[in-house]
Design a protein around this motif. Structure first.
Motif, PDB file in Angstrom:
ATOM      1  N   ASP A 163       0.736  -1.165  -0.022  1.00 13.76           N
ATOM      2  CA  ASP A 163       0.062   0.085   0.074  1.00 13.76           C
ATOM      3  C   ASP A 163       0.748   1.285  -0.220  1.00 13.76           C
ATOM      4  O   ASP A 163       0.306   2.428  -0.081  1.00 13.76           O
ATOM      5  N   ASP A 164       2.044   0.990  -0.017  1.00 11.45           N
ATOM      6  CA  ASP A 164       2.939   2.409   0.320  1.00 11.45           C
ATOM      7  C   ASP A 164       3.122   2.948  -1.283  1.00 11.45           C
ATOM      8  O   ASP A 164       3.301   2.307  -2.350  1.00 11.45           O
ATOM      9  N   ILE A 165       2.820   4.179  -1.393  1.00 12.86           N
ATOM     10  CA  ILE A 165       2.576   4.826  -2.743  1.00 12.86           C
ATOM     11  C   ILE A 165       3.836   5.740  -2.880  1.00 12.86           C
ATOM     12  O   ILE A 165       4.012   6.416  -3.914  1.00 12.86           O
ATOM     13  N   SER A 166       4.698   5.588  -2.064  1.00 10.94           N
ATOM     14  CA  SER A 166       5.937   6.568  -2.172  1.00 10.94           C
ATOM     15  C   SER A 166       6.865   6.019  -3.264  1.00 10.94           C
ATOM     16  O   SER A 166       6.744   4.984  -3.768  1.00 10.94           O
ATOM     17  N   VAL A 167       7.454   7.004  -3.965  1.00  8.06           N
ATOM     18  CA  VAL A 167       8.366   6.719  -5.160  1.00  8.06           C
ATOM     19  C   VAL A 167       9.414   6.225  -4.927  1.00  8.06           C
ATOM     20  O   VAL A 167      10.188   6.713  -4.398  1.00  8.06           O
ATOM     21  N   GLY A 168       9.956   5.015  -5.454  1.00  9.43           N
ATOM     22  CA  GLY A 168      11.030   4.440  -5.111  1.00  9.43           C
ATOM     23  C   GLY A 168      12.030   4.705  -6.176  1.00  9.43           C
ATOM     24  O   GLY A 168      11.550   5.106  -7.254  1.00  9.43           O
ATOM     25  N   LYS A 169      13.296   4.878  -6.297  1.00  5.66           N
ATOM     26  CA  LYS A 169      14.369   5.202  -7.274  1.00  5.66           C
ATOM     27  C   LYS A 169      15.218   3.919  -7.205  1.00  5.66           C
ATOM     28  O   LYS A 169      15.676   3.542  -6.213  1.00  5.66           O
ATOM     29  N   PRO A 170      15.698   3.792  -8.474  1.00  6.90           N
ATOM     30  CA  PRO A 170      16.942   2.946  -8.615  1.00  6.90           C
ATOM     31  C   PRO A 170      18.145   3.121  -8.056  1.00  6.90           C
ATOM     32  O   PRO A 170      18.505   4.339  -7.722  1.00  6.90           O
ATOM     33  N   SER A 171      19.185   2.320  -7.614  1.00  9.60           N
ATOM     34  CA  SER A 171      20.242   2.448  -6.914  1.00  9.60           C
ATOM     35  C   SER A 171      21.062   3.072  -7.838  1.00  9.60           C
ATOM     36  O   SER A 171      21.237   3.213  -9.227  1.00  9.60           O
ATOM     37  N   SER A 172      22.050   3.621  -7.256  1.00  2.00           N
ATOM     38  CA  SER A 172      23.409   4.219  -8.123  1.00  2.00           C
ATOM     39  C   SER A 172      24.190   2.742  -8.439  1.00  2.00           C
ATOM     40  O   SER A 172      24.122   1.835  -7.542  1.00  2.00           O
ATOM     41  N   ILE A 173      24.881   2.884  -9.662  1.00  2.00           N
ATOM     42  CA  ILE A 173      25.695   1.741  -9.828  1.00  2.00           C
ATOM     43  C   ILE A 173      27.066   2.183 -10.319  1.00  2.00           C
ATOM     44  O   ILE A 173      27.418   3.067 -11.008  1.00  2.00           O
ATOM     45  N   ILE A 174      28.117   1.722  -9.729  1.00  6.49           N
ATOM     46  CA  ILE A 174      29.245   1.622 -10.137  1.00  6.49           C
ATOM     47  C   ILE A 174      30.071   0.412 -10.434  1.00  6.49           C
ATOM     48  O   ILE A 174      29.776  -0.451  -9.943  1.00  6.49           O
TER      49      ILE A 174
END
Length: 187
Positions: A163-174
């Motif tokens: 039910d969480d509608i917060s916006v997730g973001k992809p990780s940084s990648i190195i």
């Protein structure tokens, strides 16, 4: 949350696929040591198996098991990162061969978010984590944006954070080279 983790681990141990909240966005996951389960994810995502996927672990102490070696800077980067960080390492081992990139590398992220961290800890193996979308489509930023095609293809959907509608973001990648060379793939 403990019961949910037990149910999820049970599915993973049987070679099943899960849909779960990670420390970034919702992901499709499986036992990263099970080549048949990994292959199912490629099929669901309609993705070429030449495109490797990343794995989650619960602690940097597990790096020794999944990598033949890694530069010391990796531990500093993991400890100092204030947001989810996926590091691509050379020399992967003890993982399904079809999970690795052509050069034998693997992307690994130490999960710090409570659910995915505890899941990795209880499962005691690396867990595949790839965005819950068909390859080429936008990654869903929360559960409500996941397509029915993906939902219907997995064996278990975690209840936690649905039910969480917060916006997730992809990780940084190195990407780290064997001598500690750093290449930024995604910031």
């Amino acid at each position: 949350m403990n019961e949910e983790i037990k149910r999820t681990c049970s599915v993973l141990l049987k070679g099943g696929l899960i849909l779960y909240p990670t420390d970034t966005i919702w992901g499709i996951g499986c036992d990263a040591t099970n080549p048949a389960a990994v292959q199912r994810i490629y099929e669901i995502k309609q993705r070429e198996d030449a495109k490797s996927m990343l794995v989650l672990i619960d602690s940097s102490a597990r790096l020794d098991y999944y990598l033949s070696e890694y530069p010391d800077i990796a531990l500093d980067l993991i400890d100092l990162s204030d947001k989810p960080l996926t590091i691509i390492y050379p020399g992967a081992r003890n993982l399904a061969a079809n999970l690795l990139a052509d050069d034998g590398s693997i992307g690994i992220r130490v999960a710090k978010e409570p659910f995915s961290h505890q899941l990795c800890r209880q499962f005691k193996r690396a867990i595949v984590s790839t965005s819950a979308n068909i390859s080429g489509q936008a990654s869903p930023s929360n559960y409500s944006q996941i397509s029915s095609e993906i939902i219907n293809a997995v064996d278990y959907i975690v209840d936690y954070k649905r039910d969480d509608i917060s916006v997730g973001k992809p990780s940084s990648i190195i990407k780290l080279g064997p001598k500690g060379e750093v290449s930024i793939i995604r910031s």
